[in-house]
Design an enzyme around this catalytic site. Sequence first.
Site, mmCIF file in Angstrom:
data_model
loop_
_atom_site.group_PDB
_atom_site.id
_atom_site.type_symbol
_atom_site.label_atom_id
_atom_site.label_comp_id
_atom_site.label_asym_id
_atom_site.label_seq_id
_atom_site.Cartn_x
_atom_site.Cartn_y
_atom_site.Cartn_z
ATOM 1 N N ASP A 44 4.129 -3.242 1.785
ATOM 2 C CA ASP A 44 5.480 -2.665 1.935
ATOM 3 C C ASP A 44 5.508 -1.227 1.390
ATOM 4 O OD1 ASP A 44 5.443 -3.191 -0.766
ATOM 5 O OD2 ASP A 44 7.283 -4.384 -0.795
ATOM 6 N N SER A 45 4.361 -0.751 0.881
ATOM 7 C CA SER A 45 4.217 0.673 0.562
ATOM 8 C C SER A 45 4.471 1.520 1.805
ATOM 9 C CB SER A 45 2.814 0.965 0.007
ATOM 10 O OG SER A 45 1.820 0.409 0.846
ATOM 11 N N ASP A 83 2.645 -8.223 3.744
ATOM 12 C CA ASP A 83 3.472 -8.225 2.530
ATOM 13 C C ASP A 83 4.872 -8.738 2.867
ATOM 14 O OD1 ASP A 83 3.278 -7.609 -0.126
ATOM 15 O OD2 ASP A 83 3.384 -5.425 0.124
ATOM 16 N N LYS A 113 1.518 -11.835 1.234
ATOM 17 C CA LYS A 113 1.473 -11.475 -0.187
ATOM 18 C C LYS A 113 2.896 -11.460 -0.707
ATOM 19 C CE LYS A 113 0.639 -7.131 -1.829
ATOM 20 N NZ LYS A 113 1.883 -6.870 -2.592
ATOM 21 N N GLU A 115 5.232 -10.892 -4.617
ATOM 22 C CA GLU A 115 5.162 -10.431 -6.013
ATOM 23 C C GLU A 115 5.751 -11.477 -6.956
ATOM 24 O OE1 GLU A 115 7.041 -6.581 -6.292
ATOM 25 O OE2 GLU A 115 5.683 -5.691 -4.828
ATOM 26 N N GLU A 182 -1.812 -5.009 -10.500
ATOM 27 C CA GLU A 182 -1.454 -3.596 -10.335
ATOM 28 C C GLU A 182 -1.087 -2.963 -11.679
ATOM 29 O OE1 GLU A 182 1.168 -2.617 -7.101
ATOM 30 O OE2 GLU A 182 1.446 -0.565 -7.811
HETATM 31 O O1 KIV Z 1 2.521 -2.439 -0.730
HETATM 32 C C1 KIV Z 1 1.340 -2.216 -1.073
HETATM 33 O O2 KIV Z 1 0.633 -1.378 -0.496
HETATM 34 C C2 KIV Z 1 0.810 -3.007 -2.182
HETATM 35 C C3 KIV Z 1 -0.506 -2.586 -2.751
HETATM 36 C C4 KIV Z 1 -0.363 -1.331 -3.493
HETATM 37 C C5 KIV Z 1 -1.117 -3.659 -3.544
HETATM 38 O O3 KIV Z 1 1.437 -3.910 -2.608
#
Ligand code: KIV
Length: 278
Positions: A44-45, A83, A113, A115, A182
Amino acid sequence: MRVTIQQLADMKAKGERIAMLTAYDYSTAKQIEEAGVPLILVGDSLGMVILGYDSAIPVTLDDMIHHTKAVVRGTQKALVVGDLPFMTYHTSTADALRSAARMIQEGGAQAVKLEGGVSMAPTVKRVVECGIPVMGHIGLTPQSANQLGGFKVQGRSVEAAKRLLADAKALEEAGAFAIVLECIPAPLARLITERSAVPTIGIGAGVHCDGQVQVISDLLGMFTDFVPRHAKQYAKLGDETRRAVSEYIAEVTQGQFPTAKQSFSMDAALVEEIERSL
Ligand code: KIV
């Protein structure tokens, strides 16, 4: 055949380091797979590096699915992890299952993924029980940056370190196939990695993790708003893009582009015939 979560477990057992990268589009995914990356995260970056938000909070599940589909189309071998964005798995286990299912069914990812540690373990367990592999993510969890007081290194006190060790253990027991660590001190990441049966994937967590993940836009020097401390620029594609585009503008304005090489010819007699007919 794509890389499997069992192969990743074997890599940890054999002490083989896992190189993971993010990708958000077809062409980049294709190239990083061709370079040999076995594990791709559609993170989600993308909220920051692709969509230009100042955090990942505004990213929706539809955004994530849209980009995950492109990455899946660009790859054949890598395991693609999608994510789950902010608030798409917190409100109830049923919501988490629906979000994870959409990521797999519509996005085409092989895993999701999410959190959180101890508090998320029951959710992780339920998603895994439904046949969806889950990658955990602890330490600096960007979706909770407001609660954490910003993008800060985590686990610096005895209590905080013990909480992170408990988070990792809870995720492992819930069935997570890997855990992103992280921004935690390298010695703490080593302790977690040594005690974890599943691979740890570090970002800003030192060299002792079983693998590393980087945001592709940081690694290629494409995202130029800031360079995170944990990132290393292996290329400067931002500079190269500006140079190439300046050259293009100059050639267009000076009538040097396109040349015959980029143009399509026509028989002179045919051109004359067309002109006569006008
Ligand atoms: O969103 C993302 O790119 C991430 C990574 C930095 C682990 O969660």
